[in-house]
Design a protein around this motif. Structure first.
Motif, PDB file in Angstrom:
ATOM      1  N   ALA A  53     127.624   5.426 142.140  1.00  0.00           N
ATOM      2  CA  ALA A  53     126.619   5.973 141.235  1.00  0.00           C
ATOM      3  C   ALA A  53     127.037   5.695 139.800  1.00  0.00           C
ATOM      4  O   ALA A  53     128.169   5.993 139.394  1.00  0.00           O
ATOM      5  N   LEU A  54     126.126   5.118 139.048  1.00  0.00           N
ATOM      6  CA  LEU A  54     126.358   4.778 137.648  1.00  0.00           C
ATOM      7  C   LEU A  54     125.585   5.758 136.779  1.00  0.00           C
ATOM      8  O   LEU A  54     124.411   6.044 137.061  1.00  0.00           O
ATOM      9  N   GLY A  55     126.213   6.289 135.724  1.00  0.00           N
ATOM     10  CA  GLY A  55     125.476   7.240 134.916  1.00  0.00           C
ATOM     11  C   GLY A  55     126.150   7.597 133.620  1.00  0.00           C
ATOM     12  O   GLY A  55     127.192   7.035 133.255  1.00  0.00           O
ATOM     13  N   VAL A  56     125.539   8.538 132.913  1.00  0.00           N
ATOM     14  CA  VAL A  56     126.085   9.056 131.667  1.00  0.00           C
ATOM     15  C   VAL A  56     126.075  10.576 131.733  1.00  0.00           C
ATOM     16  O   VAL A  56     125.249  11.190 132.412  1.00  0.00           O
ATOM     17  N   SER A  57     127.004  11.171 130.992  1.00  0.00           N
ATOM     18  CA  SER A  57     127.106  12.626 130.918  1.00  0.00           C
ATOM     19  C   SER A  57     127.376  13.028 129.484  1.00  0.00           C
ATOM     20  O   SER A  57     128.010  12.283 128.721  1.00  0.00           O
ATOM     21  N   GLY A  58     126.905  14.212 129.121  1.00  0.00           N
ATOM     22  CA  GLY A  58     127.141  14.684 127.763  1.00  0.00           C
ATOM     23  C   GLY A  58     126.781  16.144 127.619  1.00  0.00           C
ATOM     24  O   GLY A  58     126.298  16.787 128.567  1.00  0.00           O
ATOM     25  N   VAL A  81     129.746   0.137 129.119  1.00  0.00           N
ATOM     26  CA  VAL A  81     129.809  -0.081 127.668  1.00  0.00           C
ATOM     27  C   VAL A  81     128.401  -0.156 127.081  1.00  0.00           C
ATOM     28  O   VAL A  81     128.110   0.432 126.020  1.00  0.00           O
ATOM     29  N   ARG A  82     127.516  -0.845 127.771  1.00  0.00           N
ATOM     30  CA  ARG A  82     126.136  -0.949 127.282  1.00  0.00           C
ATOM     31  C   ARG A  82     125.457   0.414 127.279  1.00  0.00           C
ATOM     32  O   ARG A  82     124.730   0.759 126.329  1.00  0.00           O
ATOM     33  N   LEU A  83     125.663   1.189 128.339  1.00  0.00           N
ATOM     34  CA  LEU A  83     125.036   2.510 128.406  1.00  0.00           C
ATOM     35  C   LEU A  83     125.543   3.428 127.305  1.00  0.00           C
ATOM     36  O   LEU A  83     124.765   4.181 126.699  1.00  0.00           O
ATOM     37  N   VAL A  84     126.833   3.392 127.061  1.00  0.00           N
ATOM     38  CA  VAL A  84     127.383   4.218 125.983  1.00  0.00           C
ATOM     39  C   VAL A  84     126.791   3.781 124.639  1.00  0.00           C
ATOM     40  O   VAL A  84     126.451   4.613 123.792  1.00  0.00           O
ATOM     41  N   GLY A  85     126.634   2.482 124.436  1.00  0.00           N
ATOM     42  CA  GLY A  85     126.035   1.997 123.203  1.00  0.00           C
ATOM     43  C   GLY A  85     124.588   2.423 123.044  1.00  0.00           C
ATOM     44  O   GLY A  85     124.133   2.716 121.935  1.00  0.00           O
ATOM     45  N   LEU A  86     123.861   2.480 124.157  1.00  0.00           N
ATOM     46  CA  LEU A  86     122.448   2.855 124.114  1.00  0.00           C
ATOM     47  C   LEU A  86     122.245   4.361 123.964  1.00  0.00           C
ATOM     48  O   LEU A  86     121.304   4.804 123.294  1.00  0.00           O
ATOM     49  N   THR A  87     123.109   5.141 124.599  1.00  0.00           N
ATOM     50  CA  THR A  87     122.891   6.590 124.672  1.00  0.00           C
ATOM     51  C   THR A  87     123.832   7.404 123.803  1.00  0.00           C
ATOM     52  O   THR A  87     123.517   8.541 123.447  1.00  0.00           O
ATOM     53  N   GLY A  88     124.993   6.864 123.489  1.00  0.00           N
ATOM     54  CA  GLY A  88     125.978   7.629 122.732  1.00  0.00           C
ATOM     55  C   GLY A  88     126.743   8.634 123.572  1.00  0.00           C
ATOM     56  O   GLY A  88     127.568   9.381 123.047  1.00  0.00           O
ATOM     57  N   GLU A  89     126.488   8.658 124.895  1.00  0.00           N
ATOM     58  CA  GLU A  89     127.162   9.618 125.777  1.00  0.00           C
ATOM     59  C   GLU A  89     128.213   8.911 126.634  1.00  0.00           C
ATOM     60  O   GLU A  89     128.278   7.686 126.694  1.00  0.00           O
TER      61      GLU A  89
END
Length: 250
Positions: free
Chosen positions: A215-220, A115-123
């Protein structure tokens, strides 16, 4: 040959009465197993080493019985025998305890990080684990943007491409040059590897004893998450992965 475990003369069933059902699992007992557990409970007060006589006395068993049960427990790593003949807990309880703690708190610790990563990155945020020769999306947090990556929890993907795949391979024995690079950097960035329109950033999450958890990450979309943007948010991903690792006991 007659099966010795089958009663050749089962009791007659009274007409009109239903057959008795088995008792609930919690009420079913195997005395030998309970006696073995009693040996393990002998260390519950924090005692590090016990002689056979002390072990038997604490468990309420004859020394000969305790000796036989201890042999089986040693075989499976629940007990260990020191050079002086004393008994101590083996590595298996520690390993199982770590697995229990990791399984119990994993969702509670990973989901807030996503949730924090999505808030920071928007992805879109995701947490992946290795399952043989594939990776599984265990947890997912969608991006609030209308154009976003759509991956469902439980989805299986290959391990040969993508940021999270490289992280999982790098920290579980991968020997390719890309794995060396990821190990050195502590983070992986992929641009258009799994899909030409998708980019991703991922970092490893560790548990007790440095064991890789996932593995923790974001994709977009590449149109937003290009090389420069991926490099900018990589420290955020690493920071969240390290925070989760600390919470999991790494």
């Amino acid at each position: 040959m007659r099966n010795p475990d089958v009663n050749p003369n089962p009791p007659a069933r009274r007409r009109g009465r239903p057959a008795r059902t088995a008792p609930p699992a919690a009420e079913q007992r195997v005395e030998a197993v309970e006696r073995a557990f009693a040996l393990l409970e002998a260390f519950a007060d924090g005692t590090k080493l016990l002689t056979l006589a002390e072990l038997a006395a604490r468990a309420g068993l004859y020394p000969s019985t305790a000796l036989r049960l201890a042999g089986s427990l040693i075989r499976f790593g629940y007990l260990a025998r020191g050079a002086g003949g004393g008994y101590r807990l083996g590595p298996t309880p520690f390993r199982l305890g770590g697995l229990y703690r990791a399984g119990y708190v994993l969702a509670d610790q990973v989901r807030p990080a996503l949730v924090r990563l999505v808030g920071l990155t928007g992805e879109t945020g995701g947490f992946y684990v290795r399952d043989g020769d594939r990776r599984i999306c265990l947890f997912r947090e969608p991006s609030p943007r209308p154009i976003r990556l759509h991956i469902e929890e439980g989805a299986a993907m290959p391990l040969d491409r993508g940021a999270s795949a490289h992280v999982l391979m790098a920290f579980s024995g991968g020997t390719l040059p890309v794995h060396d690079t990821v190990r050195a950097a502590g983070v992986a960035i992929s641009i258009g590897q799994r899909d030409p329109e998708i980019a991703a950033v991922a970092a490893p999450v560790f548990g007790p004893a440095g064991r890789l958890v996932g593995a923790l990450g974001v994709s977009g979309p590449v149109l937003r998450l290009g090389a420069a943007e991926a490099a900018r948010i990589a420290p955020m991903v690493v920071a969240e992965a390290q925070a989760v690792s600390r919470l999991l006991g790494a």
